[in-house]
Motif scaffolding. Structure first.
Motif, PDB file in Angstrom:
ATOM      1  N   THR A 218     -25.257   7.814  33.637  1.00 24.02           N
ATOM      2  CA  THR A 218     -25.673   8.210  32.214  1.00 24.02           C
ATOM      3  C   THR A 218     -25.405   7.065  31.528  1.00 24.02           C
ATOM      4  N   CYS A 219     -26.091   6.722  30.399  1.00 22.81           N
ATOM      5  CA  CYS A 219     -25.717   5.500  29.544  1.00 22.81           C
ATOM      6  C   CYS A 219     -24.366   5.933  28.734  1.00 22.81           C
TER       7      CYS A 219
ATOM      8  N   CYS B 221     -29.332   0.981  22.338  1.00 19.10           N
ATOM      9  CA  CYS B 221     -28.143   1.073  22.876  1.00 19.10           C
ATOM     10  C   CYS B 221     -27.392   0.000  23.101  1.00 19.10           C
ATOM     11  N   TYR B 222     -28.103  -1.129  23.542  1.00 14.41           N
ATOM     12  CA  TYR B 222     -27.198  -2.440  23.765  1.00 14.41           C
ATOM     13  C   TYR B 222     -26.868  -3.040  22.398  1.00 14.41           C
TER      14      TYR B 222
ATOM     15  N   TYR C 134     -26.347   1.120  30.221  1.00 15.23           N
ATOM     16  CA  TYR C 134     -26.725   1.329  28.985  1.00 15.23           C
ATOM     17  C   TYR C 134     -28.146   1.738  29.507  1.00 15.23           C
ATOM     18  N   CYS C 135     -29.067   2.207  28.489  1.00 18.22           N
ATOM     19  CA  CYS C 135     -30.436   2.875  28.892  1.00 18.22           C
ATOM     20  C   CYS C 135     -31.463   2.131  27.930  1.00 18.22           C
ATOM     21  N   SER C 136     -31.011   1.476  26.964  1.00 18.20           N
ATOM     22  CA  SER C 136     -32.214   0.859  26.283  1.00 18.20           C
ATOM     23  C   SER C 136     -31.738  -0.415  25.345  1.00 18.20           C
TER      24      SER C 136
ATOM     25  N   LYS D  50     -29.115   9.427  27.919  1.00 15.68           N
ATOM     26  CA  LYS D  50     -30.342   9.162  28.862  1.00 15.68           C
ATOM     27  C   LYS D  50     -29.522   8.650  30.120  1.00 15.68           C
ATOM     28  N   GLN D  51     -30.406   8.661  31.059  1.00 17.49           N
ATOM     29  CA  GLN D  51     -30.131   7.758  32.253  1.00 17.49           C
ATOM     30  C   GLN D  51     -29.766   6.186  31.984  1.00 17.49           C
ATOM     31  N   SER D  52     -29.052   5.616  32.653  1.00 13.58           N
ATOM     32  CA  SER D  52     -28.840   4.144  32.319  1.00 13.58           C
ATOM     33  C   SER D  52     -29.921   3.557  33.154  1.00 13.58           C
ATOM     34  N   LYS D  53     -30.130   2.287  32.815  1.00  8.08           N
ATOM     35  CA  LYS D  53     -31.212   1.563  33.477  1.00  8.08           C
ATOM     36  C   LYS D  53     -30.600   0.156  33.735  1.00  8.08           C
TER      37      LYS D  53
ATOM     38  N   SER E  77     -35.066  -5.461  28.420  1.00  8.16           N
ATOM     39  CA  SER E  77     -33.660  -5.577  28.451  1.00  8.16           C
ATOM     40  C   SER E  77     -33.273  -6.790  27.880  1.00  8.16           C
TER      41      SER E  77
END
Length: 334
Positions: free
Chosen positions: A6-7, A31-32, A26-28, A13-16, A86
């Motif tokens: 999780t972010c 958020c970053y 982080y997810c996006s 949201k789910q982290s990427k 990203s």
């Protein structure tokens, strides 16, 4: 309880992605760049730019425009888009083909640093000179007359200070822990309690430590030239030492550096001693002039050495070209 992927910023949201500096998930882009993470992200990219800047190479105006356009695209985001970019520099594949090609070319050529303005030291511009740290009178703190070798020790610290100021492009307080570590890496006075018998020994110590360090690159000629400017004025020396003390205070407040605690304490005490000494009647203008004279002699020697090296290189190149013309690899048989 949050799932491991999780972010860690929005907690939804789910982290990427993973931050390359603090390893937070982080997810996006949103958020970053959020307030929760902005300090880490800004310092990380600033450090990347500083590292590139220290390659000391030029960049053309066309390449500058290309790079600025790439960075502007980084700033654009769409939180609902699956194709969101990203900022993680470890994933250049997130860029489109044209941007990735331009970015990697500038990165490999060491020309990203040309996008930032080079810092002009306050001892040259004579503006924004740091204020002096307030300390007690020298005679109240220390008994007896100071050893004349104190000038050599102060020089060792001033040289190290000038070196890290250039290396970090003047932004010591953006990366305080790294900046302080670089300072003690260069200065034997602060890190190892050395007492130098001469100006040349104090200088050579910094030169040797800078060449053996893997974490910092110093232009020796520029460092000595800067030290001449700082050592020419007692007030400038006090400003330099005061900045070092503020750097130590900043590190102590922001970081839990148990391994640096002892050396920060000793370094601060030495810097306070230097300031108290410089503000006392014991400080001699003649000694400062002697140190500056020795440094100026070192500069002339370096200039002569560089000139001789350049002449030798030119002579060898002429010999190589001459031999290359005279040597016949294939001779026509009549």
């Amino acid at each position: 309880m949050l799932h491991a992927s999780t972010c860690a910023i929005c907690l939804e949201k789910q982290s990427k992605y993973m931050c390359p500096r603090c390893n937070v998930l982080y997810c996006s882009l949103k958020c970053y760049q959020s307030d929760k993470h902005i300090k880490c992200s800004e310092l990380f990219y600033k450090k990347c730019c500083i590292d590139e800047l220290n390659n000391d190479k030029t960049v053309t105006e066309t390449q500058r425009i290309q790079m600025v356009n790439i960075l502007k695209r980084f700033e654009k985001e769409d939180s609902d888009s699956e194709s969101e970019l990203s900022l993680d520099v470890n994933t250049p594949e997130e860029l489109n083909a044209e941007d990735r090609e331009n970015f990697e070319r500038l990165l490999h050529e060491g020309k990203i640093g040309g996008l930032i303005l080079r810092w002009e030291p306050w001892w040259i511009s004579l503006t924004d000179v740091p204020t002096h740290f307030v300390t007690n009178a020298f005679d109240k703190l220390y008994a007896g007359n100071p050893d004349v070798r104190v000038y050599n020790n102060m020089l060792n610290v001033i040289l190290s200070f000038c070196g890290i100021c250039r290396f970090y492009n003047g932004d010591l307080f953006d990366l305080p822990e790294l900046a302080f570590q670089s300072l003690i890496d260069l200065s034997d006075v602060l890190s190892n309690d050395f007492v130098f018998e001469s100006v040349s020994l104090a200088l050579n110590s910094v030169k040797m430590r800078s060449t053996s360090s893997r974490n910092i690159e110093i232009n020796i000629f520029t460092m000595i030239t800067d030290a001449v400017c700082v050592f020419s004025k007692i007030d400038f020396c006090i400003s330099a030492f005061s900045t070092c003390i503020r750097l130590i205070t900043c590190v102590k407040k922001l970081f839990n550096c148990a391994k640096l605690k002892s050396i920060m304490y000793r370094s601060k005490k030495k810097l306070q001693y230097f300031i108290a000494f410089l503000q006392s009647s014991h400080a001699s203008e003649n000694y400062f002039k002697n140190v500056v004279s020795d440094l100026e002699l070192e500069i002339r020697l370096l200039e002569a050495e560089n000139e001789s090296h350049q002449k030798l290189s030119e002579m060898l190149e002429k010999v190589r070209l001459k031999n290359g013309k005279e040597k016949v690899l294939v001779q026509e048989i009549e």
